[in-house]
Write a protein that holds these residues in place. Structure first.
Motif, short mmCIF file in Angstrom:
data_model
loop_
_atom_site.label_atom_id
_atom_site.label_comp_id
_atom_site.label_asym_id
_atom_site.label_seq_id
_atom_site.Cartn_x
_atom_site.Cartn_y
_atom_site.Cartn_z
N ASN A 73 -5.37 -0.86 -5.19
CA ASN A 73 -4.78 -0.51 -6.78
C ASN A 73 -3.97 -1.62 -7.10
O ASN A 73 -2.82 -1.31 -7.30
N CYS A 74 -4.55 -2.65 -7.48
CA CYS A 74 -3.68 -3.92 -7.63
C CYS A 74 -4.31 -4.75 -8.75
O CYS A 74 -5.41 -4.54 -9.13
N HIS A 75 -3.56 -5.83 -9.27
CA HIS A 75 -3.82 -6.73 -10.28
C HIS A 75 -3.38 -8.11 -9.72
O HIS A 75 -2.40 -8.31 -9.49
N ARG A 111 0.78 -1.26 0.14
CA ARG A 111 -0.05 0.07 -0.07
C ARG A 111 0.78 1.30 0.12
O ARG A 111 0.58 2.13 -0.78
N ILE A 134 2.30 1.71 -3.33
CA ILE A 134 1.22 2.17 -4.52
C ILE A 134 1.14 3.79 -4.30
O ILE A 134 1.10 4.39 -4.93
N ARG A 138 0.58 0.54 -10.15
CA ARG A 138 -0.49 -0.18 -9.57
C ARG A 138 0.57 -1.56 -9.06
O ARG A 138 1.65 -1.80 -9.72
#
Ligand code: SAH
Length: 353
Positions: free
Chosen positions: A282-284, A244, A247, A253
């Motif tokens: 904000n991730c993938h 976090r 980011i 991301r």
């Protein structure tokens, strides 16, 4: 006196070295361009440098090359795996991959690995040493020369833990992206880590613009500690807090790698836990079928990845399934080794021998 590897030096360091030798600073840029743009590593071929200076440079500096010991080409997807021999006789592997937008290269950062993730082949034979910036960079330069191509992307996802070789990896990043040199934008570079938390904070401070990829593989602390010993030092809570921070600090991301392993991390309960952890971040999530490692019995199970992807989707988590490349030549994620040839008994001569 041991010679210094020219290819590991920053442009500024090279300028300082030349100043110490009583030379003009602009020579540094000339040499830097011979190395990183023209890819000439033999001082004798640097024709705009005087013979006397070349001689003096040779007394202090060298370039430690790497040698193609073995080259394996996939019969299914154009992936090429190189087994490189380093100047001290150690080996590392490098993988050249083809995507529809270009070529991408997966480089190693250490000889072996000490992280001990128990589904990964890179750790089985143990750890020997970290690679120098030059040895990381040379995997790219030598592969490009051998294949006659230029890569458009680099992933630090080969053997080793990049954040356990922090300073050399940072220097490598500086060199690979230097505008007077190789000039590859760090937007096209991905660094993957098993989760060395203090180094994630340190990386965040540098605001480099690369993509940080975190190997998560389980959302449950007990389970993650079983399969990834690093979790016993930095648990999931600390890891996600660092992500976090990353980011927030970089505006980038983060990607989470998740190898789907049947009976270990792909149940409905696992999907609940994972989505609970990542929601709003904000991730993938990048799902990978766990690749075969001959000493282990892990597998993904029939349609395991697609099923788990669906579970995440239903829980509102953004996930893609990564294509497996080069599995017929053991070039896929987690299959690289520092002693590939010796293990399967096929290290006889080399592709270039
Ligand atoms: N040490 C770093 C860099 C290695 S990257 C890291 O852990 O991220 C290699 C990626 O492949 C990591 O995400 C790793 O967890 C994953 N991996 C290892 N073994 C695997 C296997 N058998 N199948 C699929 N992925 C694997």
């Amino acid at each position: 006196m041991e010679k210094t590897d020219l290819l590991s030096l920053s442009l500024e360091e090279l300028a300082e070295e030349l100043a110490l030798m009583g030379e003009k600073k602009f020579r540094a840029k000339q040499i830097f361009q011979w190395l990183h743009v023209k890819r000439v590593f033999d001082l004798d071929e640097m024709t705009d440098i005087s013979v006397q200076l070349r001689q003096r440079l040779k007394e202090k500096f060298c370039v430690n090359g790497l040698f193609v010991q073995k080259r394996l080409e996939s019969a299914i997807d154009n992936t090429v795996k190189y087994l490189y021999r380093l100047s001290d006789g150690n080996f590392v592997e490098t993988v050249l991959m083809e995507y529809n937008y270009g070529r991408s290269i997966c480089v190693s950062t250490q000889v072996g690995c000490k992280m001990g993730c128990n589904f990964c082949a890179s750790t089985i034979a143990g750890y020997v040493r970290s690679l120098s910036p030059s040895e990381i960079l040379m995997q790219i330069y030598e592969t490009e020369r051998d294949a006659g191509i230029r890569v458009s992307g680099v992933v630090l996802m080969g053997i080793g833990e990049p954040l356990d070789n922090f300073d050399n990896v940072m220097r490598f990043l500086e060199l690979v992206s230097h505008k007077d040199g190789n000039n590859l934008s760090l937007r096209h570079v991905t660094l993957s880590t098993c989760g060395i938390v203090p180094r994630i904070y340190e990386l965040a401070e540098k605001r480099l613009g690369l993509t940080l990829s975190v190997s998560l593989h389980s959302a449950d602390n007990r389970r993650r500690s079983e399969i990834m010993p690093v979790n016993r030092t930095y648990d999931i809570g600390e890891l996600l807090e660092a992500c976090r921070y990353y980011i927030q600090h970089t505006g980038r991301r983060v990607t989470f790698e998740y190898a789907v392993i049947e009976g270990v991390n792909s149940s409905e309960a696992d999907a609940d836990k994972l989505s609970g952890l990542l929601r709003g971040m904000n991730c993938h999530v990048n799902l990978i079928p766990v690749n075969r490692v001959r000493e282990r019995s892990y597998h993904t199970g029939r349609s395991g990845v697609a099923r788990f992807a669906k579970m995440l989707e239903q829980r509102g988590i953004n996930a893609t399934v990564r294509r497996t490349l080069g599995s017929d030549i053991e070039a896929a994620c987690g299959q690289l080794r520092r002693d590939a040839g010796q293990q399967d008994g096929t290290l006889e001569g080399g592709a270039d021998q």
